[in-house]
Design an enzyme around this catalytic site. Structure first.
Site, PDB file in Angstrom:
ATOM      1  N   SER A  11       0.846  -1.191   0.000  1.00  0.00           N
ATOM      2  CA  SER A  11       0.000   0.000   0.000  1.00  0.00           C
ATOM      3  C   SER A  11       0.881   1.239   0.000  1.00  0.00           C
ATOM      4  O   SER A  11       2.114   1.151   0.012  1.00  0.00           O
ATOM      5  CB  SER A  11      -0.911   0.014   1.237  1.00  0.00           C
ATOM      6  OG  SER A  11      -0.136   0.145   2.417  1.00  0.00           O
ATOM      7  N   LYS A  12       0.248   2.410   0.009  1.00  0.00           N
ATOM      8  CA  LYS A  12       0.992   3.666  -0.077  1.00  0.00           C
ATOM      9  C   LYS A  12       1.962   3.853   1.079  1.00  0.00           C
ATOM     10  O   LYS A  12       2.963   4.553   0.938  1.00  0.00           O
ATOM     11  CB  LYS A  12       0.013   4.841  -0.131  1.00  0.00           C
ATOM     12  CG  LYS A  12      -0.741   4.950  -1.450  1.00  0.00           C
ATOM     13  CD  LYS A  12      -1.644   6.165  -1.463  1.00  0.00           C
ATOM     14  CE  LYS A  12      -2.379   6.281  -2.795  1.00  0.00           C
ATOM     15  NZ  LYS A  12      -3.294   7.447  -2.817  1.00  0.00           N
ATOM     16  N   ARG A  13       1.669   3.246   2.214  1.00  0.00           N
ATOM     17  CA  ARG A  13       2.584   3.442   3.350  1.00  0.00           C
ATOM     18  C   ARG A  13       3.941   2.764   3.121  1.00  0.00           C
ATOM     19  O   ARG A  13       4.907   3.066   3.806  1.00  0.00           O
ATOM     20  CB  ARG A  13       1.946   2.930   4.644  1.00  0.00           C
ATOM     21  CG  ARG A  13       1.813   1.416   4.754  1.00  0.00           C
ATOM     22  CD  ARG A  13       1.282   1.023   6.130  1.00  0.00           C
ATOM     23  NE  ARG A  13       1.149  -0.412   6.266  1.00  0.00           N
ATOM     24  CZ  ARG A  13       0.112  -1.112   5.852  1.00  0.00           C
ATOM     25  NH1 ARG A  13      -0.885  -0.492   5.250  1.00  0.00           N
ATOM     26  NH2 ARG A  13       0.040  -2.408   6.017  1.00  0.00           N
TER      27      ARG A  13
END
Length: 465
Positions: free
Chosen positions: A237-239
């Site tokens: 994911s973006k994290r």
């Protein structure tokens, strides 16, 4: 003929995971001499956007994943879904359901409270009346006994008990098909033979197989690829960093490097790490796709990108890096000079952005000096070494790189200092800091006149303290 497809939903950018799925389908089709189809699954009217469609097409084109047919749009195929839904109704394999959303929610909550699965209770399955004022959905009449078996090319045999699968909605009350129904009709119409997709779709597969069987269509072969995880072993994911394909282009990654990295996320061919597109097509097979989830490693991708920058043909590297140089500088020199600039920088650059960012030494003469470096290599503000070199350059010029190296060594010997001291003093005068491309590259590219001006500018700076 083998026919594969990539079928993204246009609700955002082209995700790294989606790009890998597209790549695997593309490579398998090319390896088998088949066709690769692009289909846009845009029946989610509220979330689908034209911008997302364009983002997907841009990502596919940048990666070089050319499709043979398409793009097809589900939103333009509504008559096909209606046709097959009516056929299932006529054959008694589907039915109208008039249960309202609030009723269904209430029953789900009650089932959960009683410790049961919150599946649809099939109360409209044999219903004959037509309630006034209610718009029905159409549900598929799923088999209630026996098993549905998925013979997966990666996971092997996966068995689902039919009594755990409820009667799914195939046409919503607004007339739009649901995913599991539309995808079957699309794959039938497009004669898809192999469906390679993420294993988050595995639970959809028995439902789709039941629809294939109900319509008497041959079932394609399935291959469910394990997911891509972040470094903490959770879903990417973006994290974990950028997940958009085009974000990597923006950051200065080379499409060939990203493709090369993606193919190794879950697939292998011995110990080989570097693949050209032709090699990927020649060697790709489903058998060598791993059964375990792949972990996305940004450092390895960065290493691979730097490898491509160092080894790529200079003309090709120039073409793909020009846009980054144009962002940085208003005017670029002629092509041959640009090639020399890039050649001098590529060994130190991990991305095309770094390549362009580090090129300022060739474009600007009015740079600042790193004061700590000046203090270290000119502790008493003595410019006699530079004065001597400048005098020699003005008098004799520089024939070639060996001539320059000879001057540096001779100067060090004459002044009784280490060669590195002379080199760093020149580097500071030419670039303002102690890290730069090759000194001779700088001199030969900017020319003797600008070299002299930089020497004189620095010595003036030094004299003023």
């Amino acid at each position: 003929m083998v026919r594969t497809r990539f079928a993204p939903s246009p609700t955002g950018y082209l995700h790294i995971g989606g790009a890998r799925t597209a790549l695997f389908n593309f490579l398998f089709a090319r390896n088998q001499g088949g066709k690769f189809i692009l289909r846009i699954e845009d029946t989610d009217v509220e979330r689908s956007t034209d911008e997302s469609v364009q983002a997907i097409l841009d990502g596919m084109n940048w990666l070089g994943l050319s499709w043979d047919e398409g793009p097809f749009f589900q939103s333009k195929r509504m008559d096909r879904y209606k046709l097959y839904a009516e056929r299932l109704l006529e054959e008694g394999k589907a039915y109208y359901c008039y249960c309202q959303p609030e009723e269904l929610q209430e029953r789900r909550e009650r089932a959960l409270k009683d410790g049961k699965k919150p599946t649809y209770d099939r109360r409209c399955r044999e219903r004959k009346d037509v309630p006034a004022g209610l718009t029905p959905v159409i549900r598929f009449k799923a088999p209630q006994e026996g098993q549905t078996i998925v013979e997966d090319l990666i996971k092997g045999t996966v068995v689902f008990n039919n009594n755990e699968l409820d009667d799914l909605i195939i046409i919503r009350s607004d007339g739009y098909p649901t995913y599991n129904f539309a995808v079957v009709i699309d794959d039938v119409d497009m004669a898809i033979t192999h469906i390679i997709r993420g294993d988050d779709h595995l639970n959809n597969t028995p439902r789709q197989i039941q629809i294939y069987n109900a319509l008497n269509f041959p079932v394609p072969k399935f291959a469910h690829v394990p997911m891509i995880l972040g470094s903490d072993k959770t879903r990417l994911s973006k994290r974990h960093g950028a997940t958009s394909v085009m974000a990597y282009k923006e950051m200065g990654y080379i499409n060939k490097a990203l493709i090369n990295y993606l193919v190794r996320l879950g697939w292998s061919c011995g110990d080989q790490e570097i693949f050209s597109m032709d090699e990927m097509i020649e060697k790709f097979n489903i058998e060598n796709i791993g059964k375990s989830a792949a972990v996305f490693n940004p450092e390895k991708l960065l290493w691979l990108n730097s490898h491509y920058i160092k080894t790529m043909d200079i003309d090709e590297l120039l073409e793909i890096s020009l846009e980054y140089f144009k962002r940085k500088h208003e005017i670029l020199p002629e092509r041959d000079v640009m090639k020399r600039i890039i050649n001098s920088l590529k060994e130190r650059s991990k991305t095309l952005v770094e390549l362009a960012d580090s090129s300022g030494v060739y474009f600007y003469d009015d740079f600042d000096y790193d004061t700590e470096s000046v203090k270290k290599f000119f502790p008493d503000r003595n410019s006699s070494i530079l004065s001597y070199i400048l005098e020699q350059v003005k008098k004799k010029g520089l024939a070639d790189e060996k001539d320059f190296e000879s001057l540096v060594r001779g100067t060090a010997e004459l002044f009784g200092v280490k060669v590195v001291v002379v080199a760093q003093q020149i580097r500071i005068a030419l670039s303002g800091k102690t890290v730069s491309p090759s000194l001779y590259d700088i001199i030969s590219i900017i020319g003797i006149e600008r070299t002299i001006r930089r020497f004189e500018r620095f010595m003036d700076f030094l004299s003023k303290g």
